[in-house]
Motif scaffolding. Sequence first.
Motif, mmCIF file in Angstrom:
data_model
loop_
_atom_site.group_PDB
_atom_site.id
_atom_site.type_symbol
_atom_site.label_atom_id
_atom_site.label_comp_id
_atom_site.label_asym_id
_atom_site.label_seq_id
_atom_site.Cartn_x
_atom_site.Cartn_y
_atom_site.Cartn_z
ATOM 1 N N TYR A 89 0.836 -1.190 0.000
ATOM 2 C CA TYR A 89 0.000 0.000 0.000
ATOM 3 C C TYR A 89 0.879 1.251 0.000
ATOM 4 C CZ TYR A 89 -4.216 2.683 0.857
ATOM 5 O OH TYR A 89 -5.272 3.556 0.730
ATOM 6 N N MET A 90 0.311 2.379 -0.427
ATOM 7 C CA MET A 90 1.078 3.624 -0.377
ATOM 8 C C MET A 90 1.527 3.873 1.065
ATOM 9 S SD MET A 90 -1.569 6.804 -0.714
ATOM 10 C CE MET A 90 -3.257 6.267 -0.866
ATOM 11 N N GLU B 92 2.077 12.494 5.543
ATOM 12 C CA GLU B 92 2.428 12.702 4.136
ATOM 13 C C GLU B 92 1.240 13.108 3.269
ATOM 14 O OE1 GLU B 92 4.000 8.974 2.819
ATOM 15 O OE2 GLU B 92 5.467 8.869 4.432
ATOM 16 N N LYS B 93 0.114 13.364 3.897
ATOM 17 C CA LYS B 93 -1.154 13.554 3.175
ATOM 18 C C LYS B 93 -1.072 14.614 2.074
ATOM 19 C CE LYS B 93 -4.970 15.043 5.139
ATOM 20 N NZ LYS B 93 -6.193 15.203 5.889
ATOM 21 N N THR B 94 -0.437 15.720 2.355
ATOM 22 C CA THR B 94 -0.414 16.814 1.371
ATOM 23 C C THR B 94 0.365 16.450 0.106
ATOM 24 O OG1 THR B 94 1.463 17.806 2.531
ATOM 25 C CG2 THR B 94 -0.727 18.657 3.068
ATOM 26 N N GLU B 95 1.328 15.533 0.214
ATOM 27 C CA GLU B 95 2.115 15.143 -0.967
ATOM 28 C C GLU B 95 1.475 14.014 -1.757
ATOM 29 O OE1 GLU B 95 4.744 14.499 2.098
ATOM 30 O OE2 GLU B 95 4.037 16.557 2.300
ATOM 31 N N ARG B 96 0.350 13.495 -1.291
ATOM 32 C CA ARG B 96 -0.276 12.338 -1.936
ATOM 33 C C ARG B 96 -1.665 12.715 -2.448
ATOM 34 N NH1 ARG B 96 2.521 7.595 -1.206
ATOM 35 N NH2 ARG B 96 4.146 7.635 0.359
ATOM 36 N N PRO B 97 -1.785 12.928 -3.767
ATOM 37 C CA PRO B 97 -3.049 13.392 -4.343
ATOM 38 C C PRO B 97 -4.253 12.501 -4.042
ATOM 39 C CG PRO B 97 -1.306 13.431 -5.995
ATOM 40 C CD PRO B 97 -0.741 12.781 -4.771
ATOM 41 N N MET B 98 -4.030 11.189 -3.917
ATOM 42 C CA MET B 98 -5.154 10.276 -3.669
ATOM 43 C C MET B 98 -5.836 10.521 -2.328
ATOM 44 S SD MET B 98 -4.362 6.433 -4.985
ATOM 45 C CE MET B 98 -5.831 5.740 -4.234
ATOM 46 N N ILE B 99 -5.093 11.077 -1.372
ATOM 47 C CA ILE B 99 -5.651 11.232 -0.026
ATOM 48 C C ILE B 99 -5.649 12.671 0.480
ATOM 49 C CG2 ILE B 99 -5.158 8.863 0.680
ATOM 50 C CD1 ILE B 99 -2.650 9.964 2.150
ATOM 51 N N SER B 100 -5.109 13.594 -0.301
ATOM 52 C CA SER B 100 -4.975 14.983 0.168
ATOM 53 C C SER B 100 -6.330 15.631 0.472
ATOM 54 C CB SER B 100 -4.208 15.824 -0.849
ATOM 55 O OG SER B 100 -4.881 15.830 -2.085
ATOM 56 N N LEU C 38 -9.489 9.370 6.612
ATOM 57 C CA LEU C 38 -8.282 8.737 6.090
ATOM 58 C C LEU C 38 -8.228 7.269 6.503
ATOM 59 C CD1 LEU C 38 -5.582 8.830 4.609
ATOM 60 C CD2 LEU C 38 -4.539 9.701 6.728
ATOM 61 N N GLU C 39 -8.542 6.993 7.773
ATOM 62 C CA GLU C 39 -8.534 5.608 8.246
ATOM 63 C C GLU C 39 -9.550 4.758 7.491
ATOM 64 O OE1 GLU C 39 -9.012 2.901 12.291
ATOM 65 O OE2 GLU C 39 -8.998 5.090 12.465
ATOM 66 N N GLU C 40 -10.725 5.311 7.258
ATOM 67 C CA GLU C 40 -11.763 4.592 6.515
ATOM 68 C C GLU C 40 -11.291 4.293 5.082
ATOM 69 O OE1 GLU C 40 -16.148 5.694 4.824
ATOM 70 O OE2 GLU C 40 -15.686 6.359 6.857
#
Length: 173
Positions: A8-9, A116-124, A132-134
Amino acid sequence: MKFFLIGYMGSGKSTVGKLLSEELNYKFYDLDQEIEKEYDLTISEIFSRKGEVFFRKAERKMLDKLINLEEDAVVSLGGGTPCYGDNMELIKSSDTVRSIYLKLNIQTLLERLQREKTERPMISHLQTRELLEEFIRKHLFERGFYYNQSELILDCNGKDPSVIVHNLMENLR
């Protein structure tokens, strides 16, 4: 021989992959970076300009290229790569590829990805820790079927990347 790192990422595929390639004196490839070089666009730009279908076709093309390399290599796959089309079957059927799943629990992934959320478009776009946990839970549930088909499954929870590489070296002998 080529070692394909799956997970996973945020599971450490790129970090562990670079260290493993140094330890083995193999070339290191990151599938997403190779796609970015090929199209001179970031993965985010490819998704927004050309769409996911285009990306998945480009991903498959690059996967074929990396499987058929004539050199020893460590390859970090994208988190979704094994889960689309028959990509995992292609990986498993190659005599020159060993697949390794870097397995982390949801809590560890949540801690890493929150930072790392801001650097990852899938989760930003996910505003709360709960969302995020869901998101992670849902994806891990869907992708676990593919990840768990890896030739080697390595529990990486609570382990430093250098320890993970040491464990891999012991398992690869």
